[in-house]
Design an enzyme around this catalytic site. Structure first.
Site, PDB file in Angstrom:
ATOM      1  N   GLY A  27       4.771   2.338   4.859  1.00  0.00           N
ATOM      2  CA  GLY A  27       3.645   2.448   3.932  1.00  0.00           C
ATOM      3  C   GLY A  27       3.273   1.051   3.503  1.00  0.00           C
ATOM      4  O   GLY A  27       3.963   0.452   2.687  1.00  0.00           O
ATOM      5  N   HIS A  28       2.235   0.504   4.090  1.00  0.00           N
ATOM      6  CA  HIS A  28       1.844  -0.868   3.759  1.00  0.00           C
ATOM      7  C   HIS A  28       0.679  -0.835   2.776  1.00  0.00           C
ATOM      8  O   HIS A  28      -0.412  -0.387   3.108  1.00  0.00           O
ATOM      9  CB  HIS A  28       1.481  -1.638   5.037  1.00  0.00           C
ATOM     10  CG  HIS A  28       2.681  -1.887   5.900  1.00  0.00           C
ATOM     11  ND1 HIS A  28       2.613  -2.426   7.154  1.00  0.00           N
ATOM     12  CD2 HIS A  28       3.994  -1.680   5.658  1.00  0.00           C
ATOM     13  CE1 HIS A  28       3.844  -2.525   7.640  1.00  0.00           C
ATOM     14  NE2 HIS A  28       4.687  -2.074   6.752  1.00  0.00           N
TER      15      HIS A  28
ATOM     16  N   ASP B 219       6.501 -12.198 -10.211  1.00  0.00           N
ATOM     17  CA  ASP B 219       6.044 -11.835 -11.554  1.00  0.00           C
ATOM     18  C   ASP B 219       6.926 -10.771 -12.210  1.00  0.00           C
ATOM     19  O   ASP B 219       7.040 -10.715 -13.427  1.00  0.00           O
ATOM     20  CB  ASP B 219       4.593 -11.336 -11.497  1.00  0.00           C
ATOM     21  CG  ASP B 219       4.407 -10.219 -10.473  1.00  0.00           C
ATOM     22  OD1 ASP B 219       4.662 -10.470  -9.277  1.00  0.00           O
ATOM     23  OD2 ASP B 219       4.037  -9.095 -10.869  1.00  0.00           O
TER      24      ASP B 219
ATOM     25  N   GLY C  45       6.886   8.509  -2.275  1.00  0.00           N
ATOM     26  CA  GLY C  45       6.828   8.579  -3.734  1.00  0.00           C
ATOM     27  C   GLY C  45       8.208   8.556  -4.387  1.00  0.00           C
ATOM     28  O   GLY C  45       8.335   8.647  -5.601  1.00  0.00           O
TER      29      GLY C  45
ATOM     30  N   GLN D  66       9.207  -1.582   7.965  1.00  0.00           N
ATOM     31  CA  GLN D  66      10.561  -1.488   7.393  1.00  0.00           C
ATOM     32  C   GLN D  66      11.133  -2.909   7.206  1.00  0.00           C
ATOM     33  O   GLN D  66      10.363  -3.847   7.056  1.00  0.00           O
ATOM     34  CB  GLN D  66      11.502  -0.624   8.251  1.00  0.00           C
ATOM     35  CG  GLN D  66      11.175   0.852   8.248  1.00  0.00           C
ATOM     36  CD  GLN D  66      10.076   1.239   9.220  1.00  0.00           C
ATOM     37  OE1 GLN D  66      10.115   0.852  10.375  1.00  0.00           O
ATOM     38  NE2 GLN D  66       9.116   1.994   8.767  1.00  0.00           N
TER      39      GLN D  66
ATOM     40  N   THR E 136      12.533   9.515   5.744  1.00  0.00           N
ATOM     41  CA  THR E 136      11.210   9.865   5.219  1.00  0.00           C
ATOM     42  C   THR E 136      10.742  11.206   5.794  1.00  0.00           C
ATOM     43  O   THR E 136       9.675  11.697   5.437  1.00  0.00           O
ATOM     44  CB  THR E 136      10.177   8.786   5.588  1.00  0.00           C
ATOM     45  OG1 THR E 136      10.106   8.701   7.010  1.00  0.00           O
ATOM     46  CG2 THR E 136      10.549   7.426   5.012  1.00  0.00           C
TER      47      THR E 136
ATOM     48  N   ASP F 191       9.653  -2.374   2.174  1.00  0.00           N
ATOM     49  CA  ASP F 191       8.894  -2.423   0.920  1.00  0.00           C
ATOM     50  C   ASP F 191       8.850  -3.817   0.310  1.00  0.00           C
ATOM     51  O   ASP F 191       8.760  -3.970  -0.903  1.00  0.00           O
ATOM     52  CB  ASP F 191       9.479  -1.438  -0.120  1.00  0.00           C
ATOM     53  CG  ASP F 191       9.661  -0.054   0.458  1.00  0.00           C
ATOM     54  OD1 ASP F 191       8.747   0.397   1.147  1.00  0.00           O
ATOM     55  OD2 ASP F 191      10.720   0.551   0.235  1.00  0.00           O
TER      56      ASP F 191
ATOM     57  N   LYS G  62       4.893  -6.518   2.794  1.00  0.00           N
ATOM     58  CA  LYS G  62       4.355  -7.076   4.055  1.00  0.00           C
ATOM     59  C   LYS G  62       2.856  -6.835   4.173  1.00  0.00           C
ATOM     60  O   LYS G  62       2.120  -7.706   4.617  1.00  0.00           O
ATOM     61  CB  LYS G  62       5.072  -6.441   5.257  1.00  0.00           C
ATOM     62  CG  LYS G  62       6.547  -6.743   5.313  1.00  0.00           C
ATOM     63  CD  LYS G  62       7.223  -6.039   6.457  1.00  0.00           C
ATOM     64  CE  LYS G  62       7.332  -4.541   6.292  1.00  0.00           C
ATOM     65  NZ  LYS G  62       8.218  -4.085   5.210  1.00  0.00           N
TER      66      LYS G  62
HETATM   67  P1  IMP Z   1      13.360   7.164   8.735  1.00  0.00           P
HETATM   68  O1  IMP Z   1      12.945   5.902   9.412  1.00  0.00           O
HETATM   69  O2  IMP Z   1      12.208   7.911   8.132  1.00  0.00           O
HETATM   70  O3  IMP Z   1      14.232   8.040   9.568  1.00  0.00           O
HETATM   71  O4  IMP Z   1      14.267   6.751   7.490  1.00  0.00           O
HETATM   72  C1  IMP Z   1      15.519   6.084   7.658  1.00  0.00           C
HETATM   73  C2  IMP Z   1      15.832   5.197   6.463  1.00  0.00           C
HETATM   74  O5  IMP Z   1      14.884   4.125   6.433  1.00  0.00           O
HETATM   75  C3  IMP Z   1      15.689   5.891   5.104  1.00  0.00           C
HETATM   76  O6  IMP Z   1      16.630   5.312   4.207  1.00  0.00           O
HETATM   77  C4  IMP Z   1      14.290   5.540   4.659  1.00  0.00           C
HETATM   78  O7  IMP Z   1      14.151   5.571   3.258  1.00  0.00           O
HETATM   79  C5  IMP Z   1      14.193   4.127   5.197  1.00  0.00           C
HETATM   80  N1  IMP Z   1      12.802   3.746   5.504  1.00  0.00           N
HETATM   81  C6  IMP Z   1      12.060   4.111   6.550  1.00  0.00           C
HETATM   82  N2  IMP Z   1      10.857   3.544   6.519  1.00  0.00           N
HETATM   83  C7  IMP Z   1      10.838   2.780   5.417  1.00  0.00           C
HETATM   84  C8  IMP Z   1       9.870   1.892   4.852  1.00  0.00           C
HETATM   85  O8  IMP Z   1       8.779   1.678   5.377  1.00  0.00           O
HETATM   86  N3  IMP Z   1      10.234   1.273   3.698  1.00  0.00           N
HETATM   87  C9  IMP Z   1      11.459   1.438   3.134  1.00  0.00           C
HETATM   88  N4  IMP Z   1      12.388   2.238   3.635  1.00  0.00           N
HETATM   89  C10 IMP Z   1      12.088   2.898   4.774  1.00  0.00           C
END
Ligand code: IMP
Length: 423
Positions: free
Chosen positions: A40-41, A333, A302, A224, A129, A13, A16
């Site tokens: 989620g980009h 900001d 969310g 990630q 997720t 987050d 990117k």
């Molecule tokens: P998973 O990859 O869905 O199994 O999640 C494993 C961990 O990575 C959890 O703590 C998620 O919240 C975190 N995570 C997975 N994808 C993202 C992302 O795109 N942004 C932030 N955290 C992520």
């Protein structure tokens, strides 16, 4: 031409999507190399806001080709919805969105297994997720997975049924309450596969090899962040892929000596979504302000993101593991209005002061040691060039550059494409 990498240096987050979107005009080809719809980009331009999950962020640039590499895991159902959400744009998907035959597929039962595993873990859950990422990579490394290329085989439905049956047996093992309608899930999956098959499947490593030979400019877009890397992150509270630079080599089939610039993206503060240790996490007004001003809610789930000060120990570690050549600082900001900013420059680790990222950073082992830096009060969101930036922000930038030894070449002062200051 070398392949440039763009990577998140924290727990995801970092923003990117915005930077890839800004940079894509310089590239002929944008590729994703790991992760899947857990990402989620968010891209904001011309008054539109778009969240991409599996599709590379170059999709909005008319001349760019987008490749989903072998290291990515694809859920046809989510992929299909993503394509539908882009229907208002005139995108020639068949020609600009190419999918590696070696990418693995997320089956509906992978999602169920993710849910069952998290339920069984109870309070120790990862905070996944729940998109089926972990179980899909488990099948990949366990040599049971189903790949995109399998969809071109006559017996692909048999492959699907065999794997699905294995998963149903595994669900029994977890022995947790889970409601699902397998027939409905199967129907939805088959319908989405039919759509997916309308796209172009490629041998992506060969495609990229030719692109490099033909001097195409290529950007590999990480998902990630480094601290969620399955090897170097805060294990077991990580995702199931290599989110670091090495993941781009295995997830695309490019050699290490073909990597050029490595853009490291980080927020001016730190956030984390899901469970796991976070030494600089704030539980006070300052953290609440960051969350509110920074709209810190997950783009995929969310969920509210946890917020805290910048952790330079972790940032330096991520720069080192990835070989970062340029830093991009996001959401500067959001820090406007703080009288004093804190930056964690060392950890007190089991009674000792250390400056490296250790084996585990659980609160019982690690306490952050902070350096205080004066904040700035000015609203940055309308600023367009470096000479408008307040001195306190320039000092903050300087402090980070000195600490990491790497230049900050982009400072982002808002979510829009236009709110980007190049240095
Ligand atoms: P998973 O990859 O869905 O199994 O999640 C494993 C961990 O990575 C959890 O703590 C998620 O919240 C975190 N995570 C997975 N994808 C993202 C992302 O795109 N942004 C932030 N955290 C992520």
């Amino acid at each position: 031409m070398a392949v440039d990498l763009l990577l998140g240096l924290q727990w995801g987050d970092e923003g990117k999507g915005k930077i890839v979107d800004v940079l894509t005009q310089n590239y002929n080809l944008i590729s994703r190399f790991q992760g899947g719809p857990n990402a989620g980009h968010t891209l904001i331009f011309d008054g539109y806001k778009h969240v991409l999950h599996t599709i590379p962020s170059g999709i909005f640039h008319k001349d760019a080709v987008n490749v989903v590499g072998n290291g990515v895991v694809i859920d046809p159902v989510i992929f299909n919805k993503e394509i539908e959400n882009l229907s208002q744009f005139d995108i020639d998907f068949k020609n600009v969105l190419l999918i590696s035959r070696k990418a693995h597929l997320i089956l509906p039962t992978h999602r169920l297994l993710d849910a069952a595993s998290e339920k069984a873990k109870g309070k120790d859950k990862i905070g996944s997720t729940l998109k089926g990422i972990g179980p899909t990579y488990m099948d990949k490394t366990g040599r049971n997975g189903m790949r995109v290329g399998d969809l071109e085989l006559e017996n692909w439905k048999e492959i699907f049924e065999t794997l699905t049956q294995k998963h149903i047996n595994m669900l029994d093992f977890y022995n947790v309450e889970l409601e699902y309608d397998l027939d409905a899930l199967r129907e939805e999956f088959f319908a989405s596969v039919a759509e997916l098959r309308k796209l172009t499947f490629i041998d992506s490593e060969e495609y990229l090899h030719q692109a490099i030979k033909n001097n195409k400019t290529i950007l590999a877009e990480g998902a990630q962040g480094s601290l969620l890397d399955v090897d170097f992150g805060t294990y077991p509270f990580v995702t199931s892929s290599n989110t670091t630079a090495a993941g781009a080599c295995t997830g695309l089939g490019i050699a290490p000596n073909q990597i050029g610039e490595v853009y490291g993206i980080f927020k001016a503060y730190t956030t984390r979504v899901g469970s796991g240790p976070f030494p600089t996490e704030l539980f006070d007004e300052d953290g609440a302000t960051m969350a509110k001003v920074g709209h810190e809610f997950g783009a995929t789930t969310g969920r509210a993101r946890r917020c805290g000060w910048l952790d330079m120990v972790a940032l330096k570690y991520a720069c080192q593991v990835n070989g970062v050549t340029q830093l991009n600082m996001m959401k500067a900001d959001v820090l406007s209005g703080f009288k004093t900013l804190k930056v964690c420059t060392a950890y007190e680790y089991k009674g000792e002061v250390i400056e490296h990222f250790p084996y585990n950073i659980e609160p019982e082992n690690v306490k952050p040691i902070y350096t205080e830096i004066p904040g700035w009060q000015e609203d940055l969101t309308g600023m367009t060039s470096e000479d408008q930036l307040p001195q306190a922000l320039l000092d903050y930038i300087d402090f980070i550059e000195k600490g990491t030894g790497i230049k900050i070449t982009i400072v982002s002062v808002g979510p829009d494409r236009k709110q980007t200051i190049e240095r």
